[in-house]
Design a protein around this motif. Structure first.
Motif, PDB file in Angstrom:
ATOM      1  N   LEU A 178      22.482  33.022  56.969  1.00 27.64           N
ATOM      2  CA  LEU A 178      21.374  33.978  56.995  1.00 27.64           C
ATOM      3  C   LEU A 178      20.830  34.116  58.410  1.00 27.64           C
ATOM      4  N   LEU A 210      25.449  41.164  53.424  1.00 29.07           N
ATOM      5  CA  LEU A 210      24.193  41.896  53.341  1.00 29.07           C
ATOM      6  C   LEU A 210      23.770  42.286  54.743  1.00 29.07           C
ATOM      7  N   ILE A 240      18.786  38.028  49.139  1.00 24.32           N
ATOM      8  CA  ILE A 240      19.305  37.147  50.197  1.00 24.32           C
ATOM      9  C   ILE A 240      19.847  35.856  49.598  1.00 24.32           C
ATOM     10  N   THR A 261      23.879  35.042  50.016  1.00 27.72           N
ATOM     11  CA  THR A 261      24.254  33.891  50.846  1.00 27.72           C
ATOM     12  C   THR A 261      24.709  32.722  49.989  1.00 27.72           C
ATOM     13  N   ALA A 283      24.372  37.263  55.810  1.00 23.46           N
ATOM     14  CA  ALA A 283      23.257  38.197  55.637  1.00 23.46           C
ATOM     15  C   ALA A 283      22.549  38.394  56.963  1.00 23.46           C
TER      16      ALA A 283
END
Length: 366
Positions: A61, A276, A319, A323, A329
């Protein structure tokens, strides 16, 4: 598993204080101001308080802001007040030392292409783990040529031109950023009716451009290509098919011109599995043309004055799901989303971590 990631709503794909006046400033104040204009930008000591939280977030992330030259982030990102020009040129070195800020969206490229040397100057300010999200110039992704106020003047003959996309965008970013390039975003500006009425022609042009982009990225498989739109009419299977054909993804564009986040998530489900990419640009309460109103309300961008709890909650859940399935992401946030991008990111990070903790408790329950 997809239902868990995106929720039941996506079961179907829809067609600080003011500075003293100069004449009242003491010599010490004047000296301090001059030093701020020339000194290296330093991070705020407070950022270290977020390092433990950052260590608990998914490693794939990356949070970041859209543009970083805001003096109002004093105490949040910067150690003091710097002028915007200094921050624009030298702020990234301090910015990237914030534990939660592992990417940034370079928005200025939308207005004018940058050179490889300009990109390299950005890359030199950050460490090897940092990644950039970069927007393609509007000269390629806007069907219209616009004046200084944004009014359309005439049709753009270079719209979706594959050669320009590669020569003015892909190659300079690769040459300057190299391994620090994370995402290339192609934001299609709002389209006139003569394009919206011919979706097949539009997607054929997008198909040709994406094919050229993917060829130029053949030795850089980790770079994500994302397409963002500003016309809800384009959300559908035809766009999904075009993106899938070239290994591209749909960029969640959280903006007044687009439907709420839950109405865009079906695009990600249709493209699953995939990364993402999300750009939270403008709070929907300001409407499709509300940038000026948002800027007026939110300046100097150091407080959350327009919190959007719903979008934040859905985005945090998305998220976690993506992930958690091993996908990367990239989530970039503008001050116009809630009033202060760094504070929005702190809230999002807390929500993601809380959801993870809840999931672990649920799994451990008998």
């Amino acid at each position: 598993m997809q239902g868990d990631l995106f929720g039941e709503a996506v079961s179907r794909l829809p067609v600080k204080p003011a500075a003293p006046l100069a004449d009242a400033a003491s010599p010490a104040d004047s000296t301090s101001s001059a030093r701020r204009r020339t000194a290296k930008v330093r991070p705020a000591p407070s950022v270290e308080a977020w390092r433990e939280l950052a260590s608990r977030l998914p490693p794939r992330l990356r949070f970041g802001v859209s543009t970083w030259s805001y003096p109002g982030w004093e105490g949040l990102v910067w150690d003091g007040e710097y002028d915007p020009g200094t921050l624009s040129k030298h702020g990234l070195g301090a910015y990237h030392r914030h534990p939660l800020l592992r990417t940034v969206c370079v928005d200025r490229t939308f207005w004018r292409p940058l050179t490889a040397g300009q990109y390299a100057a950005y890359a030199a300010q950050v460490d090897e783990d940092f990644r950039f999200v970069v927007k393609c110039p509007a000269g390629v992704t806007d069907a219209q040529i616009r004046g200084d106020e944004g009014k359309a003047l005439k049709s753009n003959p270079d719209f979706l031109d594959p050669r320009l996309a590669v020569e003015h965008f892909v190659r300079p970013t690769l040459a300057g950023l190299d391994a620090k390039l994370g995402v290339l975003v192609f934001q299609l500006s709002p389209l006139p009716w003569n394009w919206l009425g011919r979706p097949a022609s539009l997607l054929e042009g997008l198909d040709r451009m994406l094919a050229a982009v993917r060829q130029a990225l053949s030795a850089h498989a980790s770079v994500i290509v994302a397409v963002e739109v500003r016309d809800p009419e384009l959300l559908g299977q035809a766009l999904v098919d075009t993106l899938q054909a070239h290994g591209a993804t749909f960029c969640l564009g959280l903006h007044g011109k687009m439907p709420p986040i839950e109405a865009q998530l079906p695009m990600l489900r249709a493209l699953w599995p995939g990364p993402l990419v999300c750009r939270w640009s403008l709070n929907r309460i300001f409407g499709p043309y509300g940038y000026a109103d948002a800027q007026k309300k939110h300046g100097p961008f150091n407080a959350l004055l327009s919190e959007d709890l719903h979008t934040r909650a859905v985005l945090a859940r998305t998220i976690r799901g993506i992930t958690g399935a091993g996908q990367p992401a990239y989530v970039t946030v503008s001050n116009d989303a809630e009033g202060c991008a760094p504070l929005s990111i702190q809230k999002l990070a807390l929500a993601v971590e809380a959801g993870q903790a809840a999931g672990r408790r649920a799994q451990a329950a008998p």
